[in-house]
Design an enzyme around this catalytic site. Sequence first.
Site, short mmCIF file in Angstrom:
data_model
loop_
_atom_site.label_atom_id
_atom_site.label_comp_id
_atom_site.label_asym_id
_atom_site.label_seq_id
_atom_site.Cartn_x
_atom_site.Cartn_y
_atom_site.Cartn_z
N GLY A 1 0.82 -1.20 0.00
CA GLY A 1 0.00 0.00 0.00
C GLY A 1 0.86 1.26 0.00
CB CYS A 2 0.05 4.71 -0.99
SG CYS A 2 -1.57 4.91 -0.20
CE1 TYR A 3 -1.17 8.26 4.24
CE2 TYR A 3 -3.09 6.84 4.02
CZ TYR A 3 -2.54 8.11 4.10
OH TYR A 3 -3.36 9.22 4.03
#
Length: 337
Positions: free
Chosen positions: A155-157
Amino acid sequence: MISTCIIGASGYTGAELIKILIRHPHFSLDTCYVSAGSADSDKPIGAIHPQLFGQTELVTQSLDSGELSQIAEQYGAIFLATPHEASHDWAQALSGKKAKIFDLSGAFRLKDARVFEQFYGFQHQETGVLSSAVYGLAEWHEDAIKTASFIAVPGCYPTASLLALKPMTEAGFLDPNVRPIINATSGVSGAGRKPSMTTSYFEVSLQAYGVLGHRHTPEIEEYCGTSVIFTPHLGQFKRGILATITMRLRTGITTADIQQKFEQHYANQPMVRLRDSWPKIDDVANTAFCDIHWKFDEDSGYLVVCSAIDNLLKGAASQAVQCANLVFNQATETGLL
């Protein structure tokens, strides 16, 4: 050339994948699928994503899920830019075939199916694929990615957070009694292309959300090996993530120790830039880089690390292509610089 397709080509991440793959020296983007019944079916890519007008002649095709096994034998690589539920439901039909699968959803990142159900809201049925899926944090799992058939793209985070945390956690530098605190702000594109009042640019004001319960918390914890306090924020800008991580280190750790660990791991990782000043989102927007800078207070033992990425690229599309590069024996940065 390695034949590839994108399933889920109409979203923001799909657009970024198209941009990369049509210019990649070793991948041929041959088909862009959208979901059955989508209003974006049978449209030129340039009509859906105007920034790609005139750059490709590809026209979207409606996906028939009954043909997934056939599709998986047709291509060398398949990029799933699909909702978690779709990736979950289609994984079995796609797995074990000719194609290497690069799943950008969260369906196969968490190894504990019970934790997955708690944070994603449905029961995980594909435990076989789940057990064999490799987590695609390219700078840290390179050897496992190279031999994988199914890659769960982070994921991005978690990407922004883990790249900042792992040099310290892998070295055993953290004070085990103090959780790292992660405050991260993302642009509105992180919520996807579908219109929503919550993420409408005019409605957005800097705000925390998912406090003490965001689904990326267990992902970060699983792959850095420690509990964290993660608070995401939504900012009034289009793209990018800035993560600020505060951690307390064990007694005796020095500034030189920290510098050595960051340089040791990232010196030969071209998509991570160790900066000499605090990064900002404008430095990484529309790039595949992660920029990192840190400062350590030896008196208190607290370390602050800032990490900046483009959520649609290093946090999604370009990281998926990094993984594909590794799988197909290309340099990790191929087609990304």
